[in-house]
Write a protein that holds these residues in place. Structure first.
Motif, mmCIF file in Angstrom:
data_model
loop_
_atom_site.group_PDB
_atom_site.id
_atom_site.type_symbol
_atom_site.label_atom_id
_atom_site.label_comp_id
_atom_site.label_asym_id
_atom_site.label_seq_id
_atom_site.Cartn_x
_atom_site.Cartn_y
_atom_site.Cartn_z
ATOM 1 N N ASP A 95 -46.632 23.678 -25.385
ATOM 2 C CA ASP A 95 -46.824 23.773 -26.829
ATOM 3 C C ASP A 95 -47.496 22.480 -27.290
ATOM 4 N N VAL A 96 -48.699 22.599 -27.822
ATOM 5 C CA VAL A 96 -49.469 21.427 -28.239
ATOM 6 C C VAL A 96 -49.660 21.474 -29.747
ATOM 7 N N ALA A 97 -49.372 20.368 -30.422
ATOM 8 C CA ALA A 97 -49.474 20.331 -31.883
ATOM 9 C C ALA A 97 -50.183 19.062 -32.329
ATOM 10 N N VAL A 98 -51.056 19.210 -33.314
ATOM 11 C CA VAL A 98 -51.712 18.065 -33.942
ATOM 12 C C VAL A 98 -50.871 17.660 -35.150
ATOM 13 N N GLU A 105 -38.771 8.857 -33.779
ATOM 14 C CA GLU A 105 -37.875 8.269 -32.780
ATOM 15 C C GLU A 105 -38.098 8.903 -31.409
ATOM 16 N N GLU A 106 -38.386 10.204 -31.408
ATOM 17 C CA GLU A 106 -38.629 10.911 -30.148
ATOM 18 C C GLU A 106 -39.874 10.367 -29.451
ATOM 19 N N GLN A 107 -40.933 10.122 -30.225
ATOM 20 C CA GLN A 107 -42.142 9.536 -29.631
ATOM 21 C C GLN A 107 -41.863 8.147 -29.076
ATOM 22 N N PHE A 108 -41.142 7.334 -29.846
ATOM 23 C CA PHE A 108 -40.879 5.969 -29.412
ATOM 24 C C PHE A 108 -40.033 5.949 -28.144
ATOM 25 N N ASP A 109 -39.042 6.821 -28.044
ATOM 26 C CA ASP A 109 -38.216 6.895 -26.837
ATOM 27 C C ASP A 109 -39.078 7.239 -25.619
ATOM 28 N N LEU A 110 -40.006 8.184 -25.793
ATOM 29 C CA LEU A 110 -40.908 8.544 -24.700
ATOM 30 C C LEU A 110 -41.801 7.369 -24.338
ATOM 31 N N LEU A 111 -42.325 6.648 -25.334
ATOM 32 C CA LEU A 111 -43.162 5.482 -25.081
ATOM 33 C C LEU A 111 -42.411 4.427 -24.287
ATOM 34 N N ASN A 142 -59.468 8.427 -40.060
ATOM 35 C CA ASN A 142 -58.895 9.759 -39.833
ATOM 36 C C ASN A 142 -58.225 9.810 -38.468
ATOM 37 N N SER A 143 -56.902 9.700 -38.449
ATOM 38 C CA SER A 143 -56.140 9.647 -37.208
ATOM 39 C C SER A 143 -55.068 10.718 -37.194
ATOM 40 N N PHE A 144 -54.611 11.059 -35.996
ATOM 41 C CA PHE A 144 -53.502 11.989 -35.842
ATOM 42 C C PHE A 144 -52.836 11.743 -34.497
ATOM 43 N N VAL A 145 -51.647 12.300 -34.334
ATOM 44 C CA VAL A 145 -50.928 12.237 -33.068
ATOM 45 C C VAL A 145 -50.878 13.644 -32.497
ATOM 46 N N ILE A 146 -51.343 13.809 -31.261
ATOM 47 C CA ILE A 146 -51.227 15.089 -30.580
ATOM 48 C C ILE A 146 -49.986 15.038 -29.700
ATOM 49 N N GLU A 147 -49.075 15.984 -29.920
ATOM 50 C CA GLU A 147 -47.838 16.057 -29.152
ATOM 51 C C GLU A 147 -47.924 17.199 -28.136
ATOM 52 N N TYR A 148 -47.386 16.949 -26.950
ATOM 53 C CA TYR A 148 -47.347 17.924 -25.870
ATOM 54 C C TYR A 148 -45.883 18.169 -25.511
ATOM 55 N N ARG A 149 -45.454 19.419 -25.635
ATOM 56 C CA ARG A 149 -44.047 19.758 -25.422
ATOM 57 C C ARG A 149 -43.890 20.861 -24.376
ATOM 58 N N GLU A 150 -42.742 20.818 -23.710
ATOM 59 C CA GLU A 150 -42.352 21.934 -22.862
ATOM 60 C C GLU A 150 -42.187 23.172 -23.757
ATOM 61 N N LEU A 160 -40.400 16.793 -25.650
ATOM 62 C CA LEU A 160 -41.664 16.063 -25.783
ATOM 63 C C LEU A 160 -41.959 15.356 -24.464
ATOM 64 N N ILE A 161 -43.105 15.678 -23.847
ATOM 65 C CA ILE A 161 -43.437 15.070 -22.560
ATOM 66 C C ILE A 161 -44.740 14.275 -22.611
ATOM 67 N N GLY A 162 -45.420 14.278 -23.752
ATOM 68 C CA GLY A 162 -46.654 13.506 -23.860
ATOM 69 C C GLY A 162 -47.100 13.400 -25.303
ATOM 70 N N ALA A 163 -47.864 12.358 -25.599
ATOM 71 C CA ALA A 163 -48.396 12.174 -26.950
ATOM 72 C C ALA A 163 -49.622 11.282 -26.871
ATOM 73 N N CYS A 164 -50.503 11.434 -27.846
ATOM 74 C CA CYS A 164 -51.693 10.584 -27.893
ATOM 75 C C CYS A 164 -52.071 10.306 -29.339
ATOM 76 N N LEU A 165 -52.217 9.038 -29.668
ATOM 77 C CA LEU A 165 -52.762 8.630 -30.957
ATOM 78 C C LEU A 165 -54.277 8.714 -30.850
ATOM 79 N N THR A 166 -54.892 9.510 -31.724
ATOM 80 C CA THR A 166 -56.307 9.837 -31.610
ATOM 81 C C THR A 166 -57.011 9.653 -32.941
#
Length: 264
Positions: A95-98, A105-111, A142-150, A160-166
């Motif tokens: 599941d990928v979301a922009v 907090e979930e992103q920071f824990d993964l980082l 113009n920025s966003f975070v793309i999240e990658y989830r199981e 949450l298994i991945g993220a990218c600041l884009t």
């Protein structure tokens, strides 16, 4: 006709140890991104090899060294190799979301887990939650975070298994910083998957390029960036296809003349 914004003021940092090549020192030239035309300036600077960090655009300016080379993938012409096709198929269930550029907090824990596994003792190792929030939320463009989830389970969001600041620039996507679950038992090669998702996403949006930052000649940590073909490198005469990974590019003296032409 007047220029849409004033020519920026550039500054140079003091030399510090290079994080990529032992025994060398790095120095950066940088300028501030602010005001109503920050996005236009960021686009112009991106085309001549600058990268963004919060409200600052920077690029290497190291004495006697030109190892850092700006690279960008040509999204429309990208053809994944057999290994990359396998990675795309393996991760087709994600599941990928922009998302808006808002730190969680979930992103920071993964980082934190990613940095501990991949870059212990690195420059970001001491980053706290506020530092992370500043990195994500303090963007003048113009920025966003793309999240990658199981896949979701019983209607609940998956892990949450991945993220990218884009950043979205006028001619492409610029991957500012990506991180992911680095557990060897998780999905292997996931960093590559994030890059390929950006390439396919840029192609769908009609954007020409995906900017990967700097390929550092001689650094094993940066060798992965040349696996996505066709890829262009910024050299003395502008952007050109990188067909020889051992090619040496020298920092072009005309970059700042090019910048003046871009923003005039």
């Amino acid at each position: 006709m007047s220029a849409p914004f004033r020519f920026p003021r550039f500054f140079v940092t003091s030399p510090s140890p290079c994080p990529y090549l032992p025994g060398r020192h790095e120095r950066k030239v940088f300028t501030e991104l602010r005001g109503p035309h920050a996005g236009d300036l960021n686009d112009a600077l991106g085309r001549i090899g600058f990268r963004r960090s919060q409200s600052v655009a920077y690029r290497p300016s190291c004495a006697g060294c030109s190892a850092c080379v700006s690279v960008r993938v040509i999204a429309s012409d990208f053809v994944p190799n057999a290994t990359q096709r396998k990675q795309i198929r393996r991760n087709a269930d994600l599941d990928v979301a922009v998302c808006r550029p808002w730190a969680t907090e979930e992103q920071f824990d993964l980082l934190r887990r990613y940095l501990g596994a991949r870059h212990p003792g690195g420059g970001m190792a001491e980053m706290d939650e506020q530092d992370y929030a500043d990195m994500v939320e303090h963007s003048p463009v113009n920025s966003f975070v793309i999240e990658y989830r199981e896949p979701a389970v019983n209607g609940a969001p998956g892990k949450l298994i991945g993220a990218c600041l884009t950043d979205q620039q006028a001619d492409g996507l610029s991957m500012i910083y990506s991180f992911f679950d680095a557990d060897a038992d998780a999905r292997p090669g996931f960093g590559s998957m994030i890059i390929m998702d950006h390439i396919l996403r840029a192609r769908t949006a009609g954007l020409a390029y995906v900017y990967l930052g700097y390929w550092v000649k001689g650094s094993a940590r940066m060798a992965y960036k040349t696996r996505y073909r066709p890829i262009e490198a910024l050299g003395p005469k502008g952007w050109a296809l990188l067909v020889d990974e051992d090619a040496t590019f020298h920092p072009p003296a005309q970059h700042y003349t090019m910048l003046a032409d871009e923003i005039a």
